[in-house]
Write an enzyme that holds these catalytic residues in place. Structure first.
Site, short mmCIF file in Angstrom:
data_model
loop_
_atom_site.label_atom_id
_atom_site.label_comp_id
_atom_site.label_asym_id
_atom_site.label_seq_id
_atom_site.Cartn_x
_atom_site.Cartn_y
_atom_site.Cartn_z
N ARG A 97 34.49 40.96 50.07
CA ARG A 97 34.99 41.37 48.76
C ARG A 97 34.45 42.75 48.39
O ARG A 97 35.18 43.59 47.84
CB ARG A 97 34.59 40.35 47.70
CG ARG A 97 34.99 40.79 46.30
CD ARG A 97 34.68 39.76 45.24
NE ARG A 97 35.06 40.24 43.93
CZ ARG A 97 35.05 39.49 42.83
NH1 ARG A 97 34.69 38.22 42.89
NH2 ARG A 97 35.42 39.99 41.66
N CYS A 173 45.64 28.53 39.82
CA CYS A 173 44.96 29.71 39.28
C CYS A 173 44.34 29.32 37.94
O CYS A 173 44.91 28.52 37.20
CB CYS A 173 45.93 30.86 39.09
SG CYS A 173 45.16 32.36 38.45
N TYR A 257 45.60 40.35 34.57
CA TYR A 257 45.67 41.25 35.72
C TYR A 257 46.73 42.32 35.58
O TYR A 257 46.73 43.31 36.32
CB TYR A 257 45.92 40.44 37.00
CG TYR A 257 44.70 39.68 37.47
CD1 TYR A 257 43.77 40.27 38.32
CD2 TYR A 257 44.45 38.37 37.04
CE1 TYR A 257 42.64 39.58 38.75
CE2 TYR A 257 43.33 37.68 37.46
CZ TYR A 257 42.43 38.28 38.31
OH TYR A 257 41.31 37.60 38.72
#
Length: 464
Positions: A97, A173, A257
């Site tokens: 990441r 999610c 997002y």
């Protein structure tokens, strides 16, 4: 499926999220006749698996439940005759990441876990692994349900259905869950007084809200969002307000997002400031949080989920997985927001593609609720992003470098041109351990002298 002795398997069992998963099962012990929970990880994750596994056993014991908690690095042994399989793995651990964030940042681009170049590479690493899991499930537990919350969840669900040919899957999610927890408070309502409808893609959806008289409350919530409330924004997203006029015009609430696309300039500026600071990128910050969490988990007296886990950024993922399992098992017909086959819910996309949409979850899986067509602006975004996802998934499966380059050029967060190709090449080299499908191209790049320039990213693997 056993009706009185469920076997549930979690792949990525050494995750810091596992205590929330166990808590979710304990909360639903009256709905799920669990006999065995298997926590699976890989050899490099064995130490964390043992720490989390010991804590899971303490939690179950404190709840006076007689469940057997098994810890293993033998995935096939765990999968044999499983009823439900949940996946929460991270290929390459947090080190990958950090590369996904820092290498794009070093090129002056957004570095983010599931968006931009970082999100593409997370998919490249994760899709072959999830397809291997599906292959094992076909042989060892062909009747099991797969509940995936490995990110990028929508793309993995697409790969599972399109390339794994496995339809008993639900992708999850936590972002919609957080919206539905926080937004009702803004208008002094409770969730049971409201009806939510979500549609779009994983980490790229919009939603609308109505009260129990049928009056739409979307614009009222939008108005309250500008009174200083973040309305459930995940911990990992910097809070740059959306343009109010844009939200008022679309009459929908974008997910958090969307800031990377609607406020790209400001999000990039913040990301680069963190990249250049001692604080480091979000992945570096999470690595410190995880270290603290695992020190807590080692405490032999700790038998409940600590509040510090909420700082980790993925709160409610695991609880959503437990609810999905309980809803399938009990045919509860619970309304949840999941990644599933479109089947006409979003008419702006083909029926056989994966969308994230409000659905009814029962014994047959997810039944999507019709959202209807989007206006041109949102439709344009949706179709670009979905087609980019399809290219990414195909590239992840085939190892086709040209397709990977197409995905980079199409991605709205990656300026097209030579820098995009250079970034792709550097990230391929940085991820060589986890991208066997691209091994031929990576060897060619190494022979040509391509290397990782960001020193943190270049050396991060040594911290494992």
């Amino acid at each position: 499926m056993s009706r009185n002795a469920l076997k549930i398997v979690t792949i990525g069992g050494g995750s810091s999220y596992t205590p929330e998963l166990i808590e979710g099962y304990i909360k639903r012990s009256d709905q799920l006749p669990i006999k065995e929970i298997w926590l699976v990880d890989i050899l490099e994750g064995k130490e964390k698996l043992e720490i989390v596994g010991a804590m899971a056993r303490r939690m179950v014991k404190a709840a006076n439940l007689d469940w057997d908690i098994h810890l293993t690095i033998d995935r096939c042994k765990a999968l044999k005759d499983a009823d439900f399989v949940s996946t929460q793995f991270r290929v390459g651990f947090l080190q990958s990441r950090i590369k996904d964030e820092r290498i794009p940042n070093s090129y002056g681009m957004i570095g983010q876990e599931t968006n931009g170049a970082g999100g593409i590479f997370k998919a490249f690493r994760s899709i072959p692994v999830i397809l291997d899991i599906v292959k094992d499930m076909k042989e060892l537990c062909p009747d099991a349900w797969l509940i995936n919350f490995t990110n990028p969840s929508g793309m993995l669900t697409e790969a599972i259905v399109s390339y794994g040919h496995w339809n008993k899957v639900i992708g999850l999610c936590n972002v919609p869950v957080m919206a539905m927890i926080s937004e009702p408070k803004l208008i002094e309502k409770t969730l049971d007084e409201l009806t939510y409808k979500f549609a779009g893609l994983d980490h790229f959806h919009w939603h609308r809200v109505w009260d129990n008289t049928g009056k739409e409350m979307t614009l009222e919530i939008i108005s309250k969002m500008y009174d200083g409330e973040d309305a459930g924004l995940p911990k990992n997203i910097f809070n740059v307000p959306f343009f109010r006029e844009q939200l008022t015009q679309m009459k929908m609430i974008p997910c958090g997002y969307h800031r990377y696309y609607y406020r790209q300039e400001e999000m990039l500026k913040h990301g680069l400031e963190e990249y250049e600071s001692e604080k480091g990128t979000r992945g570096q910050q999470v690595m410190k949080i995880e270290k603290e969490l695992f020190e807590l988990y080692k405490d032999p007296k700790l038998d409940y989920k600590p509040k510090q886990l909420s700082e980790r950024g993925g709160a409610h993922y695991s609880d959503a997985a437990c609810e999905a399992i309980a809803s399938v098992y009990g045919n509860k017909k619970t309304q949840m927001v999941v990644s599933t086959v479109n089947n006409g819910a979003v008419p702006d996309l083909p029926n056989d593609q994966i969308v994230e949409v409000s659905s009814q979850i029962g014994a047959s899986g997810a039944v999507p609720m019709v959202f209807g067509p989007f206006s041109p602006a949102e439709r344009g975004w949706l179709q670009v992003m979905k087609n980019m996802e399809l290219i990414i998934v195909q590239a992840a499966v085939t190892g086709d470098y040209g397709l990977a380059l197409q995905a980079f050029i199409l991605n709205p967060l990656i300026p097209s041109g030579q820098k995009a190709k250079d970034l792709l090449d550097e990230m391929l080299v940085a991820n060589k351990k986890y991208l066997p499908q691209f091994s031929g191209k990576i060897k060619e790049l190494l022979d040509a002298g391509v290397k990782v320039h960001d020193q943190v990213a270049a050396n991060i693997d040594n911290t494992i």
